[in-house]
Write an enzyme that holds these catalytic residues in place. Structure first.
Site, PDB file in Angstrom:
ATOM      1  N   LYS A   1    -110.381  14.930   6.318  1.00 26.88           N
ATOM      2  CA  LYS A   1    -109.332  15.866   5.914  1.00 26.88           C
ATOM      3  C   LYS A   1    -109.264  17.144   6.756  1.00 26.88           C
ATOM      4  O   LYS A   1    -108.749  18.165   6.310  1.00 26.88           O
ATOM      5  CB  LYS A   1    -109.417  16.236   4.426  1.00 26.88           C
ATOM      6  CG  LYS A   1    -109.615  15.087   3.473  1.00 26.88           C
ATOM      7  CD  LYS A   1    -108.769  13.897   3.775  1.00 26.88           C
ATOM      8  CE  LYS A   1    -107.285  14.129   3.581  1.00 26.88           C
ATOM      9  NZ  LYS A   1    -106.511  12.958   4.090  1.00 26.88           N
TER      10      LYS A   1
ATOM     11  N   THR B  88    -107.773  14.966  11.443  1.00 23.59           N
ATOM     12  CA  THR B  88    -108.084  13.806  12.285  1.00 23.59           C
ATOM     13  C   THR B  88    -106.813  13.125  12.808  1.00 23.59           C
ATOM     14  O   THR B  88    -106.681  12.853  14.013  1.00 23.59           O
ATOM     15  CB  THR B  88    -108.835  12.724  11.454  1.00 23.59           C
ATOM     16  OG1 THR B  88    -109.586  13.350  10.433  1.00 23.59           O
ATOM     17  CG2 THR B  88    -109.669  11.841  12.325  1.00 23.59           C
TER      18      THR B  88
ATOM     19  N   HIS C 223    -115.830   9.562  11.307  1.00 23.67           N
ATOM     20  CA  HIS C 223    -116.160  10.684  10.424  1.00 23.67           C
ATOM     21  C   HIS C 223    -117.679  10.859  10.330  1.00 23.67           C
ATOM     22  O   HIS C 223    -118.165  11.645   9.529  1.00 23.67           O
ATOM     23  CB  HIS C 223    -115.618  10.441   9.011  1.00 23.67           C
ATOM     24  CG  HIS C 223    -114.137  10.595   8.879  1.00 23.67           C
ATOM     25  ND1 HIS C 223    -113.443  11.632   9.457  1.00 23.67           N
ATOM     26  CD2 HIS C 223    -113.219   9.863   8.200  1.00 23.67           C
ATOM     27  CE1 HIS C 223    -112.157  11.508   9.144  1.00 23.67           C
ATOM     28  NE2 HIS C 223    -111.997  10.449   8.397  1.00 23.67           N
TER      29      HIS C 223
ATOM     30  N   SER D 233    -107.876  19.750   0.352  1.00 25.55           N
ATOM     31  CA  SER D 233    -107.272  18.542   0.901  1.00 25.55           C
ATOM     32  C   SER D 233    -108.092  17.320   0.480  1.00 25.55           C
ATOM     33  O   SER D 233    -107.553  16.285   0.081  1.00 25.55           O
ATOM     34  CB  SER D 233    -107.206  18.649   2.420  1.00 25.55           C
ATOM     35  OG  SER D 233    -106.580  17.529   2.975  1.00 25.55           O
TER      36      SER D 233
ATOM     37  N   LYS E 218     -99.569  18.881   2.472  1.00 28.78           N
ATOM     38  CA  LYS E 218     -98.921  20.181   2.701  1.00 28.78           C
ATOM     39  C   LYS E 218     -99.050  20.641   4.147  1.00 28.78           C
ATOM     40  O   LYS E 218     -98.159  21.277   4.680  1.00 28.78           O
ATOM     41  CB  LYS E 218     -99.557  21.243   1.795  1.00 28.78           C
ATOM     42  CG  LYS E 218     -99.049  21.231   0.376  1.00 28.78           C
ATOM     43  CD  LYS E 218     -99.408  22.537  -0.319  1.00 28.78           C
ATOM     44  CE  LYS E 218     -98.973  22.523  -1.774  1.00 28.78           C
ATOM     45  NZ  LYS E 218     -99.492  23.694  -2.493  1.00 28.78           N
TER      46      LYS E 218
HETATM   47  P1  A3P Z   1    -103.411  18.656   3.504  1.00 31.64           P
HETATM   48  O1  A3P Z   1    -103.979  17.706   2.495  1.00 31.64           O
HETATM   49  O2  A3P Z   1    -103.934  20.041   3.356  1.00 31.64           O
HETATM   50  O3  A3P Z   1    -101.915  18.633   3.575  1.00 31.64           O
HETATM   51  P2  A3P Z   1    -107.104  13.928   8.100  1.00 31.64           P
HETATM   52  O4  A3P Z   1    -106.140  13.327   9.044  1.00 31.64           O
HETATM   53  O5  A3P Z   1    -108.374  14.396   8.722  1.00 31.64           O
HETATM   54  O6  A3P Z   1    -107.326  13.053   6.896  1.00 31.64           O
HETATM   55  O7  A3P Z   1    -106.458  15.288   7.560  1.00 31.64           O
HETATM   56  C1  A3P Z   1    -105.346  15.284   6.696  1.00 31.64           C
HETATM   57  C2  A3P Z   1    -104.860  16.703   6.540  1.00 31.64           C
HETATM   58  O8  A3P Z   1    -104.257  17.130   7.776  1.00 31.64           O
HETATM   59  C3  A3P Z   1    -103.806  16.826   5.450  1.00 31.64           C
HETATM   60  O9  A3P Z   1    -103.940  18.170   4.948  1.00 31.64           O
HETATM   61  C4  A3P Z   1    -102.537  16.661   6.286  1.00 31.64           C
HETATM   62  O10 A3P Z   1    -101.367  17.147   5.663  1.00 31.64           O
HETATM   63  C5  A3P Z   1    -102.908  17.502   7.515  1.00 31.64           C
HETATM   64  N1  A3P Z   1    -102.071  17.195   8.674  1.00 31.64           N
HETATM   65  C6  A3P Z   1    -101.846  16.010   9.263  1.00 31.64           C
HETATM   66  N2  A3P Z   1    -100.955  16.120  10.250  1.00 31.64           N
HETATM   67  C7  A3P Z   1    -100.583  17.417  10.302  1.00 31.64           C
HETATM   68  C8  A3P Z   1     -99.660  18.165  11.096  1.00 31.64           C
HETATM   69  N3  A3P Z   1     -98.926  17.580  12.039  1.00 31.64           N
HETATM   70  N4  A3P Z   1     -99.550  19.495  10.865  1.00 31.64           N
HETATM   71  C9  A3P Z   1    -100.274  20.094   9.911  1.00 31.64           C
HETATM   72  N5  A3P Z   1    -101.163  19.436   9.109  1.00 31.64           N
HETATM   73  C10 A3P Z   1    -101.313  18.107   9.302  1.00 31.64           C
END
Ligand code: A3P
Length: 283
Positions: free
Chosen positions: A54, A57, A116, A146, A246
């Site tokens: 989160k 990635t 991860h 998140s 978000k």
């Molecule tokens: P939130 O849950 O705060 O919205 P991962 O890919 O490591 O699982 O992380 C997911 C988080 O990164 C989520 O956060 C997701 O919305 C955010 N995320 C993914 N792409 C994004 C982007 N282009 N801009 C901003 N946040 C992004």
């Protein structure tokens, strides 16, 4: 169950059990394939994208995919899920190829591979081959929020956030090929972060290409893109929460009470005493 419909809840597989694995709390789907993961043969030009879950990635994975293959294999962008283009090395779940199998199937150069794992779990061939590693870290408060929402629809655990971000930060001090990024910097100025990433990768894309990448990788564009928004992943129930939720810095303020925040700060200070890592919880 809140807004979760009974039928979707019933369809979900049971939540996997947590257990201690070499001192890290894990679930079986990330440890059952351990031998094959540890014996994975990295290639010199592989790029490992490492994060605590989160932390951004998918965002950075997609930027890298666009950077390397967006122009040369445009069809890949509309036909292939990020699960296949950037395999998740340690995943091993029924009815899907394992991350190791998917990674070995990649015929691209470089291969983009996601993990991860805390730093000590990374297969040794990545270090032997002196591969480039892109690590993305996110401030603990937004990361936990998140994580909380994701955990309502899935289960993913890789031990302590503190150990993860600090373990990789230490590795960066001794391994010149670790590029350490922050989610907050990406939110503040994705263009600058892309430039730094290109510098690290010895790449010099045109201004047009960079503008195109930044546009494709914007939150709302990724949210509407089924190849990257994880909507095709059967184990995630979007009736509970969206993967692209978000995408903000500071959402923790909508979740933490004043008392929780004080407790968090106190605990954070203790756990980060010896760390030189600095995070921003607002920008
Ligand atoms: P939130 O849950 O705060 O919205 P991962 O890919 O490591 O699982 O992380 C997911 C988080 O990164 C989520 O956060 C997701 O919305 C955010 N995320 C993914 N792409 C994004 C982007 N282009 N801009 C901003 N946040 C992004």
């Amino acid at each position: 169950l809140g807004s979760v419909s009974v039928s979707s809840f019933m369809d979900l597989p049971p939540r996997p059990e947590l257990f201690d694995f070499h001192g890290i709390s894990m679930t079986h789907c990330f440890t059952d394939n351990w031998e094959n993961i540890q014996n994975f043969q990295a290639k010199q030009d592989d790029i490992l994208i490492a994060t605590y879950p989160k932390a951004g990635t998918t965002w950075v994975s997609y930027m890298l995919d666009l950077l390397y293959f967006g122009q040369t294999f445009p069809e890949r962008q509309i036909s292939t899920s990020i699960y296949q283009t950037v395999p998740f090395l340690e995943i091993n779940v029924p009815f899907m190829d394992s991350g190791v199998v998917l990674a070995n199937k990649l015929d691209t150069s470089p291969r983009l591979i996601k993990t991860h794992f805390p730093v000590q779990f990374v297969p040794k061939s990545f270090w032997e081959q002196n591969c480039r590693v892109v690590y993305v870290a996110r401030n603990a408060k937004d990361n936990v929020v998140s994580f909380f929402h994701f955990d309502r629809m899935n289960k993913v655990v890789f031990g302590s956030w503190y150990d993860h971000v600090n373990g990789w930060w230490k590795k960066k001090q001794t391994h010149s090929k670790v590029h350490y990024m922050f989610y907050e910097d990406l939110i503040e100025d994705a263009g600058q972060e892309l430039d730094k990433l290109c510098h690290f990768l010895d790449m010099s894309p045109s201004v047009e290409t960079k503008t195109w990448i930044l546009d494709r990788a914007q939150f709302h564009n990724m949210k509407n893109n089924t190849m990257v928004n994880h909507s095709v992943v059967p184990v995630m129930d979007f009736e509970i929460s969206h993967f692209m939720r978000k995408g903000k810095v500071g959402d923790w303020k909508n979740h933490f009470t004043v008392a929780q925040n004080e407790m968090f700060d106190e605990d954070y200070k203790m756990k980060m005493t010896d760390s030189t890592l600095q995070f921003r919880t607002e920008i």
